[in-house]
Design a protein around this motif. Structure first.
Motif, PDB file in Angstrom:
ATOM      1  N   GLU A  18       0.832  -1.207   0.000  1.00 17.99           N
ATOM      2  CA  GLU A  18       0.000   0.000   0.000  1.00 17.99           C
ATOM      3  C   GLU A  18       0.865   1.255   0.000  1.00 17.99           C
ATOM      4  O   GLU A  18       0.525   2.257  -0.644  1.00 17.99           O
ATOM      5  CB  GLU A  18      -0.933  -0.019   1.217  1.00 17.99           C
ATOM      6  CG  GLU A  18      -2.003  -1.091   1.115  1.00 17.99           C
ATOM      7  CD  GLU A  18      -2.695  -1.398   2.431  1.00 17.99           C
ATOM      8  OE1 GLU A  18      -3.750  -2.042   2.394  1.00 17.99           O
ATOM      9  OE2 GLU A  18      -2.167  -1.000   3.495  1.00 17.99           O
ATOM     10  N   LEU A  19       1.970   1.197   0.712  1.00 19.68           N
ATOM     11  CA  LEU A  19       2.887   2.336   0.722  1.00 19.68           C
ATOM     12  C   LEU A  19       3.564   2.489  -0.636  1.00 19.68           C
ATOM     13  O   LEU A  19       3.676   3.600  -1.162  1.00 19.68           O
ATOM     14  CB  LEU A  19       3.937   2.153   1.816  1.00 19.68           C
ATOM     15  CG  LEU A  19       3.416   2.158   3.258  1.00 19.68           C
ATOM     16  CD1 LEU A  19       4.538   1.821   4.227  1.00 19.68           C
ATOM     17  CD2 LEU A  19       2.802   3.510   3.614  1.00 19.68           C
ATOM     18  N   ARG A  20       3.994   1.383  -1.208  1.00 20.95           N
ATOM     19  CA  ARG A  20       4.657   1.446  -2.508  1.00 20.95           C
ATOM     20  C   ARG A  20       3.682   1.890  -3.594  1.00 20.95           C
ATOM     21  O   ARG A  20       4.038   2.660  -4.486  1.00 20.95           O
ATOM     22  CB  ARG A  20       5.244   0.077  -2.864  1.00 20.95           C
ATOM     23  CG  ARG A  20       6.343  -0.403  -1.929  1.00 20.95           C
ATOM     24  CD  ARG A  20       7.535   0.542  -1.875  1.00 20.95           C
ATOM     25  NE  ARG A  20       8.179   0.674  -3.176  1.00 20.95           N
ATOM     26  CZ  ARG A  20       9.120  -0.151  -3.609  1.00 20.95           C
ATOM     27  NH1 ARG A  20       9.529  -1.157  -2.850  1.00 20.95           N
ATOM     28  NH2 ARG A  20       9.663   0.046  -4.787  1.00 20.95           N
ATOM     29  N   ASP A  21       2.438   1.412  -3.531  1.00 21.59           N
ATOM     30  CA  ASP A  21       1.436   1.824  -4.529  1.00 21.59           C
ATOM     31  C   ASP A  21       1.153   3.317  -4.450  1.00 21.59           C
ATOM     32  O   ASP A  21       0.729   3.928  -5.443  1.00 21.59           O
ATOM     33  CB  ASP A  21       0.128   1.049  -4.317  1.00 21.59           C
ATOM     34  CG  ASP A  21       0.247  -0.412  -4.719  1.00 21.59           C
ATOM     35  OD1 ASP A  21       1.242  -0.759  -5.384  1.00 21.59           O
ATOM     36  OD2 ASP A  21      -0.631  -1.203  -4.332  1.00 21.59           O
ATOM     37  N   ASN A 104     -12.092  -4.717  -2.952  1.00 25.54           N
ATOM     38  CA  ASN A 104     -11.071  -5.422  -3.717  1.00 25.54           C
ATOM     39  C   ASN A 104     -10.166  -4.407  -4.404  1.00 25.54           C
ATOM     40  O   ASN A 104     -10.613  -3.349  -4.828  1.00 25.54           O
ATOM     41  CB  ASN A 104     -11.715  -6.313  -4.785  1.00 25.54           C
ATOM     42  CG  ASN A 104     -12.439  -7.506  -4.175  1.00 25.54           C
ATOM     43  OD1 ASN A 104     -11.810  -8.403  -3.628  1.00 25.54           O
ATOM     44  ND2 ASN A 104     -13.756  -7.512  -4.267  1.00 25.54           N
ATOM     45  N   GLY A 105      -8.887  -4.741  -4.533  1.00 26.19           N
ATOM     46  CA  GLY A 105      -7.962  -3.873  -5.248  1.00 26.19           C
ATOM     47  C   GLY A 105      -7.595  -2.628  -4.464  1.00 26.19           C
ATOM     48  O   GLY A 105      -7.695  -2.573  -3.236  1.00 26.19           O
ATOM     49  N   SER A 106      -7.173  -1.592  -5.194  1.00 20.71           N
ATOM     50  CA  SER A 106      -6.735  -0.355  -4.554  1.00 20.71           C
ATOM     51  C   SER A 106      -7.915   0.346  -3.883  1.00 20.71           C
ATOM     52  O   SER A 106      -9.074   0.168  -4.276  1.00 20.71           O
ATOM     53  CB  SER A 106      -6.089   0.576  -5.586  1.00 20.71           C
ATOM     54  OG  SER A 106      -7.033   0.919  -6.588  1.00 20.71           O
ATOM     55  N   TYR A 107      -7.588   1.126  -2.870  1.00 19.60           N
ATOM     56  CA  TYR A 107      -8.634   1.807  -2.100  1.00 19.60           C
ATOM     57  C   TYR A 107      -8.065   3.121  -1.605  1.00 19.60           C
ATOM     58  O   TYR A 107      -7.015   3.145  -0.954  1.00 19.60           O
ATOM     59  CB  TYR A 107      -9.059   0.936  -0.913  1.00 19.60           C
ATOM     60  CG  TYR A 107     -10.331   1.388  -0.223  1.00 19.60           C
ATOM     61  CD1 TYR A 107     -11.576   1.012  -0.700  1.00 19.60           C
ATOM     62  CD2 TYR A 107     -10.284   2.172   0.924  1.00 19.60           C
ATOM     63  CE1 TYR A 107     -12.748   1.386  -0.074  1.00 19.60           C
ATOM     64  CE2 TYR A 107     -11.451   2.564   1.565  1.00 19.60           C
ATOM     65  CZ  TYR A 107     -12.675   2.162   1.081  1.00 19.60           C
ATOM     66  OH  TYR A 107     -13.843   2.548   1.707  1.00 19.60           O
TER      67      TYR A 107
END
Length: 274
Positions: A18-21, A104-107
């Motif tokens: 999540e941090l890298r995204d 699901n997926g990014s949030y």
């Protein structure tokens, strides 16, 4: 959103991915771990020392902060805290003492805000969504673009009521309360020689909403008196109402506004901004 904001939005527990995204470099993440701001609490899972142990366990089970829990942790205006945290999960997991949303997926924050519109009463959702716009955490355009794929009447209803000029949570709630009672309400209306009045009702009555920090120093007290005198000299009737009245006594607030307007109905309306 920087690393601190992102960690807070996730309830103090965040995954490396999540941090890298979010565009945060590995070096920056390592620095936070080395300094003790974050510690490893599971495979690919990092947490602050003050993180709720329940959130750590929920995240280990595959859930994450969502909806109102994500939004409120992002530093937005807060009104009524939900009795249970709202979490997101992409699969069936045995979670207890929480409200679970399918995620699901990014949030991100916009996802959380749109979820609030579907999940919370309209005014409670509006406080969060409007504050995100006022505080420049997102834009009305971004919200509407994402909402176009949701096709939910409740979401559209909340977004239609956003006013980017609102100055506080109390102003937002007071404005909606008066609009629902049938009044025409403007936010942050400019009056010559005075500045901006928090709310302006039916083109006639100004309303200033006090906060807990009202008159925190002598300079603030003097400025308030200057504004009050300037409004009086311009023949603008003004009510000064408290947070407690707007939030806890909305019926009394509406009755006060209606009574004052009826009293001044024969006086000529003041054109804002003249």
């Amino acid at each position: 959103m920087d690393i601190g904001e992102l960690v807070r939005a996730h309830g103090g527990v965040v995954r490396w991915g999540e941090l890298r995204d979010a565009g945060i470099s590995r070096a920056r993440i390592d620095a936070w771990v080395t300094s003790g701001h974050l510690e490893r609490v599971g495979h690919g899972l990092l947490a602050t020392s003050t993180a709720d142990p329940r959130m750590v366990e929920w995240r280990r089970q595959g859930a994450r902060a969502a909806c109102v829990t994500f939004a409120q942790a992002s530093g937005l205006w807060q009104w009524r805290l939900p009795p249970l945290p709202h979490l997101g999960a992409g699969r069936s997991v045995p979670l207890t003492d929480c409200v679970v949303h399918r995620v699901n997926g990014s949030y991100d924050l916009v996802d959380a805000l749109l979820s609030c519109c579907r999940c919370l009463p309209d005014v409670e959702a509006l406080v969060l969504v409007e504050s995100a716009v006022v505080l420049k955490r997102t834009t009305l355009g971004q919200l509407r673009e994402r909402a176009s794929t949701v096709r939910c009447a409740r979401v559209g209803r909340v977004l239609e009521r956003i006013n980017p000029l609102s100055g506080s949570m109390t102003e937002t709630i007071g404005r909606v309360c008066l609009q629902d009672a049938g009044f025409c309400v403007q936010c942050q209306v400019k009056v010559a020689g005075v500045g901006h009045v928090d709310l302006f009702v039916d083109g006639m009555l100004g309303i200033e909403v006090d906060s807990a920090q009202f008159h925190s120093d002598r300079a603030a007290y003097r400025e308030d008196r200057r504004r009050w005198n300037a409004l009086t000299s311009e023949a603008v009737p003004v009510l000064r109402v408290t947070y407690e009245m707007v939030i806890h006594e909305p019926e009394a607030f509406i009755a006060l506004v209606r009574r004052t307007l009826e009293r001044h109905a024969s006086a000529p309306a003041v054109a804002p901004g003249r």
